[in-house]
Write a protein that holds these residues in place. Structure first.
Motif, mmCIF file in Angstrom:
data_model
loop_
_atom_site.group_PDB
_atom_site.id
_atom_site.type_symbol
_atom_site.label_atom_id
_atom_site.label_comp_id
_atom_site.label_asym_id
_atom_site.label_seq_id
_atom_site.Cartn_x
_atom_site.Cartn_y
_atom_site.Cartn_z
ATOM 1 N N ALA A 1 -30.355 71.235 20.023
ATOM 2 C CA ALA A 1 -30.786 69.841 20.050
ATOM 3 C C ALA A 1 -30.281 69.125 21.291
ATOM 4 N N VAL A 2 -29.052 69.408 21.700
ATOM 5 C CA VAL A 2 -28.488 68.768 22.887
ATOM 6 C C VAL A 2 -29.166 69.291 24.158
ATOM 7 N N ARG A 3 -29.460 70.561 24.187
ATOM 8 C CA ARG A 3 -30.226 71.115 25.319
ATOM 9 C C ARG A 3 -31.572 70.393 25.425
ATOM 10 N N ASP A 4 -32.208 70.181 24.282
ATOM 11 C CA ASP A 4 -33.485 69.468 24.258
ATOM 12 C C ASP A 4 -33.317 68.057 24.817
ATOM 13 N N ALA A 5 -32.224 67.394 24.461
ATOM 14 C CA ALA A 5 -31.982 66.034 24.956
ATOM 15 C C ALA A 5 -31.885 66.012 26.478
ATOM 16 N N PHE A 6 -31.147 66.952 27.051
ATOM 17 C CA PHE A 6 -30.988 66.987 28.505
ATOM 18 C C PHE A 6 -32.305 67.270 29.214
ATOM 19 N N THR A 7 -33.069 68.206 28.697
ATOM 20 C CA THR A 7 -34.321 68.559 29.372
ATOM 21 C C THR A 7 -35.354 67.446 29.212
ATOM 22 N N LEU A 8 -35.430 66.815 28.042
ATOM 23 C CA LEU A 8 -36.329 65.681 27.871
ATOM 24 C C LEU A 8 -35.988 64.567 28.853
ATOM 25 N N HIS A 9 -34.700 64.343 29.050
ATOM 26 C CA HIS A 9 -34.252 63.298 29.975
ATOM 27 C C HIS A 9 -34.663 63.620 31.406
ATOM 28 N N SER A 10 -34.406 64.836 31.845
ATOM 29 C CA SER A 10 -34.716 65.189 33.232
ATOM 30 C C SER A 10 -36.216 65.305 33.488
ATOM 31 N N ASP B 1 -24.450 64.070 33.487
ATOM 32 C CA ASP B 1 -25.476 64.050 32.440
ATOM 33 C C ASP B 1 -26.574 63.056 32.815
ATOM 34 N N ASP B 2 -26.176 61.904 33.363
ATOM 35 C CA ASP B 2 -27.105 60.913 33.894
ATOM 36 C C ASP B 2 -26.444 60.300 35.130
ATOM 37 N N GLN B 3 -27.095 60.431 36.278
ATOM 38 C CA GLN B 3 -26.447 60.018 37.524
ATOM 39 C C GLN B 3 -26.152 58.520 37.550
ATOM 40 N N HIS B 4 -27.113 57.721 37.141
ATOM 41 C CA HIS B 4 -26.899 56.268 37.170
ATOM 42 C C HIS B 4 -25.771 55.874 36.233
ATOM 43 N N GLN B 5 -25.786 56.399 35.027
ATOM 44 C CA GLN B 5 -24.761 56.065 34.048
ATOM 45 C C GLN B 5 -23.388 56.540 34.510
ATOM 46 N N PHE C 1 -18.456 68.592 36.052
ATOM 47 C CA PHE C 1 -19.484 68.046 35.171
ATOM 48 C C PHE C 1 -18.956 66.734 34.608
ATOM 49 N N ASP C 2 -19.591 65.635 35.005
ATOM 50 C CA ASP C 2 -19.198 64.289 34.591
ATOM 51 C C ASP C 2 -19.993 63.930 33.337
ATOM 52 N N MET C 3 -19.307 63.887 32.193
ATOM 53 C CA MET C 3 -19.957 63.719 30.887
ATOM 54 C C MET C 3 -19.722 62.307 30.348
ATOM 55 N N THR C 4 -20.721 61.460 30.470
ATOM 56 C CA THR C 4 -20.601 60.100 29.954
ATOM 57 C C THR C 4 -21.287 59.935 28.601
ATOM 58 N N GLY C 5 -22.112 60.907 28.203
ATOM 59 C CA GLY C 5 -22.758 60.871 26.902
ATOM 60 C C GLY C 5 -24.098 60.165 26.925
ATOM 61 N N LEU C 6 -25.157 60.890 26.607
ATOM 62 C CA LEU C 6 -26.504 60.329 26.608
ATOM 63 C C LEU C 6 -26.918 59.873 25.210
ATOM 64 N N ALA C 7 -27.615 58.743 25.150
ATOM 65 C CA ALA C 7 -28.188 58.312 23.881
ATOM 66 C C ALA C 7 -29.089 59.392 23.297
ATOM 67 N N LEU C 8 -29.789 60.112 24.164
ATOM 68 C CA LEU C 8 -30.705 61.144 23.670
ATOM 69 C C LEU C 8 -29.974 62.274 22.966
ATOM 70 N N VAL D 1 -26.210 66.099 40.970
ATOM 71 C CA VAL D 1 -27.451 66.531 40.334
ATOM 72 C C VAL D 1 -27.245 66.417 38.832
ATOM 73 N N GLU D 2 -28.329 66.273 38.067
ATOM 74 C CA GLU D 2 -28.213 66.145 36.625
ATOM 75 C C GLU D 2 -28.281 67.503 35.939
ATOM 76 N N LEU D 3 -27.538 67.630 34.858
ATOM 77 C CA LEU D 3 -27.475 68.914 34.148
ATOM 78 C C LEU D 3 -28.852 69.327 33.638
ATOM 79 N N GLY D 4 -29.648 68.383 33.164
ATOM 80 C CA GLY D 4 -30.968 68.722 32.662
ATOM 81 C C GLY D 4 -31.829 69.405 33.697
ATOM 82 N N THR D 5 -31.690 68.991 34.947
ATOM 83 C CA THR D 5 -32.427 69.630 36.034
ATOM 84 C C THR D 5 -32.037 71.090 36.160
#
Length: 323
Positions: A27-36, A248-252, A290-297, A268-272
């Motif tokens: 599910a978390v892999r899905d979140a990263f790829t959906l985001h990227s 996880d998200d560059q802007h965040q 790896f800078d992990m700030t936590g994605l809502a997704l 670069v983002e992990l989802g990429t």
């Protein structure tokens, strides 16, 4: 007025029952790829200190093509320890995007813990050297335990673990969780432990740099968990400029994470990288972070997983929620 609508409430015990690490990883892999891919959106984060000494935040997002919409209200209240409670508090809400009606309210503490551990594992799979044998983790709390648990799952050659506790003392309870899976011991010094490590995980409240930049040897990978608010940091000055940076998200990350201290460094983002693993080719001497700030997704894809399982198994407390 519709009077037949229902709202499902899922407490911590139900969530714990339904959280399966491999399912959460997917599910978390899905979140990263959906985001990227730009399919999943994350909305601007709210993260503010309170006069009570706590920090309150809201992370929200959606995947319009999958009818997924929701938010997590969460934060950190250190005074909870004196009350015998968990400092991290989180609640997740899922909504019907067509009507705006809530469909599920979920205790978010365990979801946050496990989804963050899963995110760390994905970072290790992509970024750490697969032959990594030695790891040091800063922290012995809930998140440090989750990070180490997942690290031992995905780094198959990991054998030697050192940990750095808040007071510098050994933590028998922490050791007991892992001593059947690795050789684990309390570090005698932070810099010495980092200098011996292939992988460094920082999972503290993020109040200060935890080690010196000079201690980090070539080839080391670092997962950073604790910097998730303006002003927080765990890494020393100068290390970001020496490393290959993934967020996880560059802007965040530039707003809340370690990258706030070096916002102009290339990342670069992990989802990429999950979509194209060949895009990250590491040299043996590369330092990676790896800078992990936590994605809502991450919260939403895992919450959806838990909601679907609960519905299939008839779990939770369904209450009338007329509209």
């Amino acid at each position: 007025m519709r009077n037949d609508a229902r709202l499902l409430l899922l407490d911590m015990h139900t969530v714990d029952q339904l959280l399966v690490p491999e399912d959460v990883l997917a599910a978390v892999r899905d979140a990263f790829t959906l985001h990227s891919q730009g399919v999943g959106r994350v909305f601007p984060v709210i993260r503010e200190p309170l006069s009570t000494g706590g920090i309150f935040g809201i992370k929200a997002g959606d995947v319009q093509s999958q009818a997924l919409l929701g938010f997590k209200a969460a934060g950190f209240w250190p005074s909870n320890r004196a009350l015998g409670g968990e400092p991290h508090q989180a609640t997740i809400a899922l909504f019907n995007p067509e009507t705006g009606r809530p469909v599920c309210i979920i205790d978010g503490n365990a979801i946050t813990t496990v989804r963050t551990g899963a995110a760390g594992a994905l970072g290790l799979q992509i970024l750490a050297r697969p032959e990594s044998e030695r790891l040091v983790v800063f922290g012995t709390g809930v998140q440090a335990r989750s990070q180490l648990n997942f690290a031992l799952r995905v780094l198959t050659r990991l054998r030697h673990v050192q940990y750095v506790s808040a007071d510098g003392r050994s933590d028998p309870g922490f050791e007991a969780l892992f001593n059947q899976r690795c050789d684990i011991q309390c570090a005698s010094g932070a810099d010495d432990a980092v200098a011996e490590a292939d992988v460094v995980i920082t999972a503290t409240p993020g109040g200060r740099p935890l080690f010196s930049a000079e201690a980090v040897r070539q080839g080391t990978h670092i997962n950073c968990v604790g910097a998730d608010t303006r002003g927080k940091r765990e890494l020393p000055e100068g290390i970001l400029a020496q490393a290959r940076l993934v967020a996880d998200d560059q802007h965040q990350a530039r707003q809340l994470g370690e990258l706030q201290w070096a916002p102009n460094e290339v990342s670069v983002e992990l989802g990429t990288l999950l979509l194209d693993p060949a895009a990250f080719q590491r040299a043996a001497t590369d330092i990676s972070i790896f800078d992990m700030t936590g994605l809502a997704l991450q919260d939403l894809t895992v919450a959806r997983l838990i909601y679907q399982k609960a519905c299939e198994q008839g779990l939770g407390n369904s209450i009338a929620w007329a509209w």
